[in-house]
Write a protein that holds these residues in place. Structure first.
Motif, short mmCIF file in Angstrom:
data_model
loop_
_atom_site.label_atom_id
_atom_site.label_comp_id
_atom_site.label_asym_id
_atom_site.label_seq_id
_atom_site.Cartn_x
_atom_site.Cartn_y
_atom_site.Cartn_z
N GLU A 252 0.83 -1.21 0.00
CA GLU A 252 0.00 0.00 0.00
C GLU A 252 0.87 1.26 0.00
OE1 GLU A 252 -3.27 0.42 -0.24
OE2 GLU A 252 -3.51 -1.74 -0.57
N LEU A 253 1.90 1.26 0.82
CA LEU A 253 2.79 2.42 0.86
C LEU A 253 3.48 2.62 -0.48
CD1 LEU A 253 4.48 2.13 4.38
CD2 LEU A 253 2.88 3.89 3.61
N HIS A 254 3.93 1.52 -1.06
CA HIS A 254 4.62 1.63 -2.34
C HIS A 254 3.69 2.17 -3.43
CE1 HIS A 254 6.25 0.19 -6.21
NE2 HIS A 254 7.43 0.37 -5.64
N ASP A 255 2.46 1.65 -3.48
CA ASP A 255 1.54 2.06 -4.53
C ASP A 255 1.03 3.48 -4.35
OD1 ASP A 255 1.86 -0.45 -5.57
OD2 ASP A 255 0.02 -1.26 -4.69
N SER A 256 0.83 3.89 -3.07
CA SER A 256 0.19 5.19 -2.83
C SER A 256 1.17 6.35 -2.70
CB SER A 256 -0.67 5.10 -1.56
OG SER A 256 0.16 4.80 -0.44
N LEU A 257 2.37 6.10 -2.22
CA LEU A 257 3.28 7.21 -1.92
C LEU A 257 4.49 7.31 -2.84
CD1 LEU A 257 3.40 7.06 2.00
CD2 LEU A 257 2.04 8.57 0.54
N THR A 258 5.00 6.17 -3.29
CA THR A 258 6.26 6.21 -4.04
C THR A 258 6.15 7.09 -5.27
OG1 THR A 258 6.81 3.98 -3.28
CG2 THR A 258 7.98 4.80 -5.20
N SER B 37 8.16 10.61 -5.73
CA SER B 37 9.12 10.67 -6.84
C SER B 37 8.85 11.86 -7.75
CB SER B 37 9.06 9.36 -7.65
OG SER B 37 9.42 8.26 -6.86
N VAL B 38 7.58 12.15 -8.01
CA VAL B 38 7.24 13.31 -8.84
C VAL B 38 7.71 14.60 -8.18
CG1 VAL B 38 5.32 14.66 -9.77
CG2 VAL B 38 5.31 12.17 -9.98
N VAL B 39 7.43 14.74 -6.87
CA VAL B 39 7.87 15.94 -6.16
C VAL B 39 9.38 16.07 -6.21
CG1 VAL B 39 7.96 17.04 -3.89
CG2 VAL B 39 5.84 15.95 -4.66
#
Length: 375
Positions: free
Chosen positions: A184-190, A194-196
């Motif tokens: 969940e963390l990988h899908d929602s935050l990574t 990365s864009v920021v």
């Protein structure tokens, strides 16, 4: 299963039972009024030896079973009509440990030998000898002692199996939940972080390329993106970590300290003692403690140097991380998530953690982890 003496050490209980049985047998033997002849002295010695042998019934139940049986036959042959109480205790202990076949064979042998010992003790006919042997060791006593031992053994085995099943189920559910959180963390935050990070890096690069001043807010955003990326990577790594395939351990600590040294922290490392005997779970905890401690040093301590010392001994492993930061003795540390996580890891392994400012300045994290309980 409760023994009724929850606060008394097992060795003390064993000695108390052994001495009590030996005293009971001796008092019973003395009450028969035997004279001080050699057979009488031998009989008294066998009565005492049969009782005192019970002190070893937990560790060596089969030899104790044989010893108490021989003592019972011996003092019967010496003319002592005393119940074989010590042998009954030995039967119970042997059956409890699972030695059922040996116990049955020993019991039959003692039952057959007691009448012969009674015949050898004096002028008895066969009927009197069997009556004396029956009084010394009733078959019902043997059945009761054996059944009690077997029942307790089965109950303990079922309790151990149930406890092991609960632990395995809880561990499996925890692993599944941890991996679910990692996904969940990988899908929602990574992706968003990365864009920021990429956009801020590009903005800073373009501004400097054009010769324009870079605002402090943009630099802060870039640094926050880098830090968030590192934190997310470390968090995902920790969540995917498990006991079967530990990615990091004691052997990886030098590499970890070197990374902090390359980032600008003057970190030193000393490891004493053999590393190959350290269990995997312990090594993983050592790595996490050093990682979290040095991370706190770089973030909060405003320190220039830090030292890591790991002492590996046969019974305990000690980790100590010191820094020369701004912590003062009169300032209590704020229990953040990192410190709480370290304390939970150490407590789970039966160890102790101390994290506090030093009198001469700086901060110390010290953990003591028992090796024998984990191996």
């Amino acid at each position: 299963m409760s023994t009724g003496w929850p606060d008394v050490p097992a060795a003390v209980r064993d000695w108390a039972i052994a001495v009590g049985v030996a005293t009971t047998l001796l008092v019973t033997g003395l009450s028969e009024g035997h004279s001080g002849t050699s057979p009488a002295l031998l009989g008294h010695a066998l009565l005492a030896a049969g009782g005192l042998a019970l002190v070893r019934r937990r560790r060596t139940p089969v030899p104790v079973l044989a010893a108490t049986g021989l003592c019972a036959v011996g003092y019967q042959a010496a003319g002592f009509d005393v119940p074989a109480v010590a042998f009954l205790f030995a039967v119970y202990a042997a059956v409890r440990e699972g030695h059922r076949t040996v116990t049955v064979v020993a019991s039959v042998a003692v039952l057959a030998a007691l009448p012969l010992a009674a015949l050898a003790s004096g002028p008895h006919d066969t009927g009197e000898a069997f009556a004396q042997a029956r009084g010394a060791l009733e078959i019902a006593w043997l059945i009761a002692a054996g059944a009690a031992g077997e029942a307790l053994r089965q109950a303990e085995r079922r309790a151990d199996e149930a406890e092991r099943t609960r632990e395995e189920t809880a561990r499996r559910r925890a692993d599944e939940e941890r991996l679910h959180i990692a996904r969940e963390l990988h899908d929602s935050l990574t992706h968003q972080i990365s864009v920021v990070k990429v956009q801020s890096e590009v903005a800073v690069h373009l501004a400097r390329k054009r010769g324009e001043p870079v605002s402090d807010a943009l630099l802060a955003i870039r640094e926050a993106g880098r830090e968030a990326t590192r934190e997310l990577r470390a968090t995902l790594e920790a969540l995917r970590d498990d006991d079967r395939t530990p990615p990091h351990g004691l052997d990886h600590v030098p590499e970890l300290v070197e990374r902090f040294r390359m980032s600008g922290l003057d970190a030193g490392l000393t490891i004493d003692g053999p590393r190959h005997d350290v269990p995997a779970a312990l090594g993983r905890t050592v790595y996490r403690i050093v990682q979290e401690s040095l991370t706190n040093v770089t973030r909060h301590a405003d320190a220039a140097t830090a030292s890591v010392r790991i002492d590996c001994r046969s019974d305990v492993l000690t980790i100590r991380v010191d820094d020369d930061g701004k912590a003062a003795p009169d300032t209590a540390p704020t229990p953040g998530v990192g410190l709480l996580g370290m304390r939970e890891r150490v407590t789970a392994l039966g160890g102790r953690l101390r994290a506090e400012p030093r009198g001469e300045g700086g901060f110390t994290v010290q953990a003591e982890l028992p090796v024998e309980q984990i191996s």
